[in-house]
Design an enzyme around this catalytic site. Structure first.
Site, PDB file in Angstrom:
ATOM      1  N   ASN A  10     -74.966  -9.762   5.777  1.00  9.76           N
ATOM      2  CA  ASN A  10     -74.905  -9.022   4.506  1.00  9.76           C
ATOM      3  C   ASN A  10     -74.861 -10.032   3.364  1.00  9.76           C
ATOM      4  O   ASN A  10     -73.820 -10.611   3.086  1.00  9.76           O
ATOM      5  CB  ASN A  10     -73.652  -8.133   4.521  1.00  9.76           C
ATOM      6  N   GLU A 166     -64.449  -3.351   9.387  1.00  9.44           N
ATOM      7  CA  GLU A 166     -64.201  -4.464   8.476  1.00  9.44           C
ATOM      8  C   GLU A 166     -62.891  -4.241   7.722  1.00  9.44           C
ATOM      9  O   GLU A 166     -62.857  -3.515   6.722  1.00  9.44           O
ATOM     10  CB  GLU A 166     -65.338  -4.563   7.448  1.00  9.44           C
ATOM     11  N   SER A 212     -64.572 -12.270   7.129  1.00 13.63           N
ATOM     12  CA  SER A 212     -64.396 -13.716   7.313  1.00 13.63           C
ATOM     13  C   SER A 212     -64.729 -14.173   8.731  1.00 13.63           C
ATOM     14  O   SER A 212     -64.118 -15.122   9.241  1.00 13.63           O
ATOM     15  CB  SER A 212     -62.985 -14.152   6.905  1.00 13.63           C
TER      16      SER A 212
END
Ligand code: PGA
Length: 250
Positions: A10, A166, A212
Site C-alpha cells: 500500500n 491492521e 509496521s
C-alpha cells in the site's frame, strides 16, 4: 488447509515523485519468485497506477486504494469498480483505517463498496482493526467483529476477498504486534468469520497482518498459523520489500 500467501504493497499517497515509481518497478521486477506460491499486488496512487500496471512483470498485479460506492455518473473524484475491471486493476482496498478515520468512511460505506467490487469481480483486501484506545479497553475482537459483520452479507464470492487485520496503533508507528499477539487476534478473526459465514469460508479466507511489518519481522509473523500474508505500507516503498515476497513464496 493450505492457503496461498498474499501480500499487498500500500503506497498510500507516495512516492513523491514519478522517478521513484520507476525505481521501485525496476527493483521489484529484478527479484525472482514463483508466482504460483504467492499473490502480490501493489497499490500505487491512481496517478501512478497506469505506469505501474504497464511496468510490473506478470507476477505483480496492480490495484487501487479505494473504489466508489456508486456507478458511473456525476460523482466528482470517484472511480467505479467496473472501470477498474475494464482497465485491468484486479484488486482494491476497502476500509483502510486512514479512510475510516481521516475521510469518514463508515461501516455502511464499506458494505456498499464491497457490494460494488463483488458485482464487478474486483478482489478486495478488506481492512479491519482496532485503535490503541480500543485495545486498551479490551474490545479488539468486538471491533473486528463489527467491521466484518457490516460486509459479510454483501459477499457472495469469498474467493475475491481477503481480510487485512491492521491494528491502528501499529500502522506507520514502528510498533508491530508481537507474533503471538497478532496470532491471537488473527485466530479470533477467523473464529468470527466462522460464526458469520461458516467454517468452510473461515478455513479458506486469507488473513493478512498489517502494521509496521517489514523484512525484519515478516518471518516470525508469517510462522504463525493464522497469518497468511501482509499488507505493507512504509516497507513497501523500499526495494527490500521483495524480501517479504520471497519470504512468503518459500
Ligand atoms: P505500515 O502501513 O506498514 O506503514 O504500518 C500498513 C498499512 O497502512 O496498510
Amino acid at each position: 488447509m493450505s492457503r496461498k500467501p498474499v501480500i499487498g504493497a500500500n503506497w498510500k499517497s507516495n512516492p513523491a515523485s514519478k522517478s521513484t515509481v520507476d525505481e521501485l518497478v525496476k527493483a521489484f521486477n529484478e527479484t525472482s519468485w514463483d508466482g504460483s506460491k504467492v499473490d502480490v499486488c501493489v497499490f500505487p496512487t491512481c496517478l501512478h497506477a497506469g505506469m505501474a500496471r504497464d511496468g510490473f512483470k506478470k507476477e505483480i498485479s496492480v490495484g487501487l486504494q479505494n473504489v466508489s460506492k456508486t456507478g458511473a455518473g456525476a460523482f466528482t473524484g470517484e472511480w467505479t469498480a467496473e472501470m477498474m475491471a475494464e482497465l485491468g486493476y484486479e484488486w482494491c482496498l476497502i476500509g483502510h483505517s486512514e479512510r475510516r478515520s481521516k475521510y469518514g468512511e463508515t461501516d455502511e460505506d464499506t458494505a456498499i463498496k464491497m457490494e460494488k467490487a463483488q458485482a464487478a469481480g474486483i478482489k478486495v483486501m478488506f481492512c479491519i482493526g482496532e485503535s490503541l484506545e480500543e485495545r486498551e479497553k479490551g474490545v479488539t475482537d468486538a471491533v473486528n467483529e463489527r467491521q466484518l459483520k457490516a460486509v459479510v452479507g454483501k459477499i457472495s464470492n469469498w474467493d475475491l476477498v481477503t481480510i487485512a487485520y491492521e491494528p491502528v496503533w501499529a500502522i506507520g508507528t514502528g510498533k508491530t504486534a508481537t507474533p503471538e499477539m497478532a496470532q491471537e487476534t488473527h485466530k479470533a478473526v477467523r473464529a468470527t468469520v466462522a460464526k458469520l459465514a461458516g467454517d468452510a469460508v473461515a478455513a479458506k479466507v486469507r488473513i493478512q497482518y498489517g502494521g509496521s511489518s517489514s523484512p525484519d519481522n515478516c518471518e516470525a509473523l508469517f510462522a504463525q498459523p493464522d497469518i497468511d500474508g501482509f499488507l505493507v505500507g512504509g516497507a513497501a516503498l523500499k526495494p527490500t520489500f521483495t524480501k517479504m515476497i520471497t519470504c512468503l513464496a518459500k
